[in-house]
Design an enzyme around this catalytic site. Structure first.
Site, mmCIF file in Angstrom:
data_model
loop_
_atom_site.group_PDB
_atom_site.id
_atom_site.type_symbol
_atom_site.label_atom_id
_atom_site.label_comp_id
_atom_site.label_asym_id
_atom_site.label_seq_id
_atom_site.Cartn_x
_atom_site.Cartn_y
_atom_site.Cartn_z
ATOM 1 N N HIS A 1 -6.041 2.854 -4.083
ATOM 2 C CA HIS A 1 -5.814 3.154 -2.331
ATOM 3 C C HIS A 1 -6.371 4.623 -2.185
ATOM 4 C CE1 HIS A 1 -5.005 1.746 1.375
ATOM 5 N NE2 HIS A 1 -3.685 2.683 1.782
ATOM 6 N N HIS B 1 3.589 -2.287 3.241
ATOM 7 C CA HIS B 1 3.581 -0.756 2.875
ATOM 8 C C HIS B 1 4.959 -0.620 2.217
ATOM 9 C CE1 HIS B 1 0.442 -0.375 5.809
ATOM 10 N NE2 HIS B 1 -0.063 0.519 5.120
ATOM 11 N N ASP C 1 0.733 -1.277 0.111
ATOM 12 C CA ASP C 1 0.132 0.087 0.133
ATOM 13 C C ASP C 1 0.623 1.108 -0.085
ATOM 14 O OD1 ASP C 1 -2.057 -1.753 0.270
ATOM 15 O OD2 ASP C 1 -2.830 -0.950 2.078
ATOM 16 N N ASP C 2 0.220 2.367 -0.217
ATOM 17 C CA ASP C 2 0.817 3.877 -0.161
ATOM 18 C C ASP C 2 1.635 4.042 -1.344
ATOM 19 O OD1 ASP C 2 -0.908 3.448 1.962
ATOM 20 O OD2 ASP C 2 0.384 4.279 3.419
HETATM 21 ZN ZN LIG Z 1 -2.469 3.163 3.183
#
Ligand SMILES: [Zn+2]
Length: 434
Positions: A202, A308, A151-152
């Site tokens: 996301h 992440h 993620d991110d």
């Molecule tokens: Zn996130």
């Protein structure tokens, strides 16, 4: 996230009941290929300004001014939403497809709460932050499989991750933040073009989505989908993961009904996102202990571990655990390929042809990605990707929380990435397109 030096506000501890998801489905669990929309007059393909491919449409090169033009910079603006998106939302609402439940509120970044009378574990609300599971969402992988996702991104720390994945012939799904794509187009290009990895949503600014209005939810998802669409030759993502795992019946309905997205959560959480924070909630050693427990433990269910590409530390936590994934016999698959279906709504993967229709309309699936190696694949047979069974705990961990002793958790603030991303975008404006 060294560059995103967020202020971590340690929240008050809150009693967190160990809950088991028990609620029946209130969303339609539609396999890929089915028409997700309730009417045929607003398919997701028509929601994006550049339209479907196949008509000689070209997309501006990633990172150019033309590429970034027309997108909101700091916030997921709702004032100039494309009419098609709003029309699709209104049509879905009119058809009774969007539950009329109130927005939650989050104070100082604490986990969102609902007004009195709205139980987050009720079938009406079914908050994934509260670990309420709805059929059709993805919380876990099939037995023996570890789903790789991060993620991110894209971010500077992504470089090391992408090099590692490529060096080991692994593919992952990247749940990307729209504003980060604008800031780090080269990293995005590496993920999609060089590594041929899978791209998923996301949101634009990383908020608690249940705190947002219907229009704001449309903006957060829509802008991100459009930028991905324009940056991947017209591909329409099939998956999204709500920031902090925060979704409910209203938010997931908008994601599904307006944008055709399947919601993805996780069944194990590393807390790796806090490693670069002023007050980390974990340590590299703790993460490796958890990884060892998960990777040497039972293979049923399979693993969807929240990780992440946020900082060098978070990337390293994956790299350090990777040998255990191999030595313990886990099949590694990009999350978006868990069910052997399509990665995108209109393309089988990041290298196959994009078609102006759902992939389910195609007669046959093309071979897997062009550069794929002799890794196990789920493409030969449909593997059911399921939510946990009713009554079965999905995780001992709480999204972005820190489990202390017993039933007490320290909830932490959201990273307030909305503001952070906004500040970064503002600061970098004029330089990122150079
Ligand atoms: Zn996130």
């Amino acid at each position: 996230m060294s560059r995103l030096s967020a202020i971590l506000l340690l929240a008050t501890s809150t009693v967190y009941a160990s809950v088991a998801p028990t609620h029946e489905s209130h969303t339609e669990n539609k396999p890929i290929g089915n028409k997700w929309y309730h009417e045929d007059d607003h398919p997701v393909h028509a929601l994006f300004k550049r339209g479907p491919v196949g008509d000689g449409i070209t997309y501006p090169a990633i990172g150019t001014l033309e590429w970034s033009a027309g997108f909101p910079q700091a916030t997921a603006d709702t004032t100039f939403l494309p009419k098609a998106w709003v029309d699709a939302l209104n049509a879905a609402a009119l058809a009774g497809k969007i539950p009329d439940i109130p927005q939650s509120t989050s104070t100082n970044g604490l986990d969102p709460v609902y007004p009195t009378g709205y139980d987050p574990m009720s079938p009406t609300v079914c908050s994934s932050t509260a670990k309420c599971v709805t059929q059709g969402d993805i919380w876990e992988a099939p037995p023996g499989i570890i789903a790789l996702s991060f993620d991110d991104g894209p971010l500077p720390a992504s470089d090391q991750l992408y090099q590692f994945l490529a060096a080991h012939s692994e593919h992952a799904t990247h749940f990307v933040i729209g504003t980060n794509i604008l800031l780090y187009p080269e990293q995005f290009r590496t993920a999609f073009e060089t590594n041929q990895d899978d791209i998923a949503v996301h949101t634009w600014t990383h908020p608690y989505m249940t705190t947002k209005s219907n229009l704001e939810v449309v903006a957060e998802i829509g802008w991100t989908m459009e930028l991905i669409h324009n940056s991947t030759g017209g591909r329409i993502p099939r998956y999204w993961r709500p920031p902090y795992g925060d979704s409910d019946m209203r938010v997931r309905a908008i994601a599904q009904q307006v944008f055709g997205l399947t919601t993805v959560i996780w069944n194990q959480d590393t807390d790796d996102w806090t490693l670069s924070e002023p007050i980390p909630l974990t340590t590299p050693e703790k993460i490796q202990q958890d990884m060892t427990k998960w990777l040497t433990g039972p293979k049923t269910p399979g693993l969807v571990i929240l990780e992440h590409e946020l900082s060098d530390q978070s990337v390293k936590s994956f790299i350090d655990a990777y040998p255990m994934m191999v030595s313990n016999g886990w099949t590694r698959l990009s999350l978006a390929q868990l069910d052997g279906g399509a990665v995108y709504q209109n393309a089988w993967n990041s290298t196959s042809q994009v078609i102006p229709a759902n992939v389910g309309d195609l007669a046959a699936k093309p071979p897997a990605r062009a550069s794929t190696t002799a890794k196990p694949s789920a493409t030969s047979a449909k593997i059911p990707v399921s939510s946990p069974s009713p009554g079965k705990p999905v995780s001992s961990d709480k999204p972005h929380g820190n489990q202390k002793s017993g039933a007490t958790h320290f909830s932490v603030t959201s990273l307030a990435l909305t503001g952070i991303a906004a500040a970064i975008v503002a600061a970098a404006a004029g330089t990122i397109m150079a």
